[in-house]
Design an enzyme around this catalytic site. Structure first.
Site, PDB file in Angstrom:
ATOM      1  N   GLY A 174     -10.228  -7.644   0.366  1.00 45.50           N
ATOM      2  CA  GLY A 174     -10.685  -7.901   1.663  1.00 45.50           C
ATOM      3  C   GLY A 174     -11.105  -9.313   1.807  1.00 45.50           C
ATOM      4  O   GLY A 174     -11.962  -9.924   2.413  1.00 45.50           O
ATOM      5  N   SER A 179       0.832  -1.019  -0.054  1.00 46.61           N
ATOM      6  CA  SER A 179       0.144   0.130  -0.035  1.00 46.61           C
ATOM      7  C   SER A 179       0.882   1.275   0.021  1.00 46.61           C
ATOM      8  O   SER A 179       2.015   1.112   0.408  1.00 46.61           O
ATOM      9  CB  SER A 179      -0.839   0.020   1.235  1.00 46.61           C
ATOM     10  OG  SER A 179      -0.047   0.329   2.257  1.00 46.61           O
ATOM     11  N   GLY A 186     -10.624  -5.493   6.041  1.00 40.64           N
ATOM     12  CA  GLY A 186     -10.493  -5.654   7.501  1.00 40.64           C
ATOM     13  C   GLY A 186     -11.695  -6.812   8.073  1.00 40.64           C
ATOM     14  O   GLY A 186     -12.114  -7.518   7.351  1.00 40.64           O
ATOM     15  N   ASP A 242      -0.535  -1.553  -4.235  1.00 38.17           N
ATOM     16  CA  ASP A 242      -2.112  -1.941  -3.706  1.00 38.17           C
ATOM     17  C   ASP A 242      -2.806  -0.713  -3.767  1.00 38.17           C
ATOM     18  O   ASP A 242      -2.363   0.165  -2.857  1.00 38.17           O
ATOM     19  CB  ASP A 242      -2.075  -2.754  -2.440  1.00 38.17           C
ATOM     20  CG  ASP A 242      -3.185  -3.202  -2.225  1.00 38.17           C
ATOM     21  OD1 ASP A 242      -4.071  -3.625  -2.927  1.00 38.17           O
ATOM     22  OD2 ASP A 242      -3.611  -3.301  -0.810  1.00 38.17           O
TER      23      ASP A 242
HETATM   24  P1  13P Z   1      -7.964  -7.549   4.181  1.00 41.60           P
HETATM   25  O1  13P Z   1      -7.171  -6.460   4.875  1.00 41.60           O
HETATM   26  O2  13P Z   1      -9.417  -7.503   4.600  1.00 41.60           O
HETATM   27  O3  13P Z   1      -7.521  -8.807   4.244  1.00 41.60           O
HETATM   28  O4  13P Z   1      -7.825  -7.106   2.535  1.00 41.60           O
HETATM   29  C1  13P Z   1      -6.530  -6.890   1.968  1.00 41.60           C
HETATM   30  C2  13P Z   1      -6.871  -5.982   0.641  1.00 41.60           C
HETATM   31  O5  13P Z   1      -7.731  -6.075   0.025  1.00 41.60           O
HETATM   32  C3  13P Z   1      -5.703  -5.194   0.111  1.00 41.60           C
HETATM   33  O6  13P Z   1      -5.977  -4.869  -0.882  1.00 41.60           O
END
Ligand code: 13P
Length: 287
Positions: A208, A49, A178, A84
């Site tokens: 996610g 990220s 999350g 990301d």
């Molecule tokens: P989570 O944090 O829910 O595992 O999702 C990660 C994600 O989608 C990163 O782009």
């Protein structure tokens, strides 16, 4: 050598499994994920990220660290280094720094602007042989300051973006970053089916990945999902293992504090989480 995610995702879509994207935050996480992928002979995508990029001292530092590890750890499975939820500026910075894969998240722009910006990046990525992920319909929850409302994407908008020549498409289908709330309605398979029908061979991306029940993951893969992102689950297992280690007083060894010992249980916990996910996604042995 880092590779684009294109080939691994085309193979995954055809073979009805998904490649895991695991987000990295430091050296220990990166090493754990790479070692697990190698041990299980699974392709893997390392997600970064923009916030994690800043924390790890910038994109060039990350490229250097990952390339060094591929060589020093003798990693032979396909590995992509992927931005990301990138902004337009972040995407350009990662292209210049040597990432092999980029996500441009233009889902918060009006669709025309998302299309214009994605088109510019398609051209840049094509010239350099990088893979590009686009997003339509925001993913719910908050990740590293990127907040989404959890929409279900419009299948026609998905087709318009897929037709630009991106490598993979993230489309909101009620998924959330999350932990999922108690009253979560689940993934909208109706939306996923409609998107798959319009976008055909395009590998779809499920964000996610933490906390989605195994049966929903399997169904999503059967409906065209070829990449699944996991971040929070690694954070939780790392945190829990570290907390336990400190509570047991094991950090007070000899002359005191040793970060190599303190971070080791968390690194092992991440290996276990990554293994569990790769088995669920079906990518083991697919390198
Ligand atoms: P989570 O944090 O829910 O595992 O999702 C990660 C994600 O989608 C990163 O782009």
């Amino acid at each position: 050598m880092l590779v684009s995610a294109k080939e691994m995702l085309i193979k995954a879509k055809a073979g009805k499994y998904a490649v895991g994207q695991f987000n990295i935050n430091n050296l220990e996480w990166t090493k754990s994920i790479l070692q697990t992928a190698q041990e299980l002979q699974s392709p893997v995508i390392l997600g970064v990220s923009e916030g994690a990029g800043k924390y790890m001292c910038g994109y060039k530092t990350i490229v250097g660290m990952v390339n060094g590890m591929l060589e020093e750890l003798n990693i032979t499975v396909p590995v992509a280094l992927h931005l990301d939820h990138g902004s337009f500026e972040g995407a350009k910075a990662c292209i210049n720094a040597g990432f092999s894969s980029i996500m441009f998240d233009g889902s918060h722009y009006p669709i025309e602007e998302n299309i214009a910006k994605t088109t510019e990046l398609v051209n840049a990525c094509n010239i350099l042989g990088l893979s590009l992920e686009a997003e339509v319909g925001s993913i719910g929850g908050e990740e590293d300051g990127v907040v989404g409302a959890g929409e279900c994407a419009d299948p026609d908008e998905c087709k318009a973006v897929a037709d630009l020549g991106v490598t993979m498409l993230a489309a909101g289908i009620g998924n959330i970053h999350g932990k999922y709330p108690e009253n979560w309605a689940g993934l909208s398979f109706e939306t996923l089916e409609a998107i798959q029908e319009k976008t055909g061979e395009m590998p779809l991306v499920l964000h996610g990945g933490t906390g989605i029940p195994a049966d929903m993951i399997k169904k999503a893969i059967s409906l065209g999902v070829a990449k699944i992102n996991v971040n929070t689950e690694c954070q939780l297992s790392f945190q829990e293992a570290t907390r336990k280690y400190i509570e047991e007083g094991k950090d007070l060894q000899g002359k005191g504090f040793d970060p190599r010992k303190l971070l080791a249980p968390g690194a092992e916990a991440i290996k276990a989480t990554v293994k569990e996910k790769m088995e669920l996604f079906g990518s083991v042995g697919k390198a």
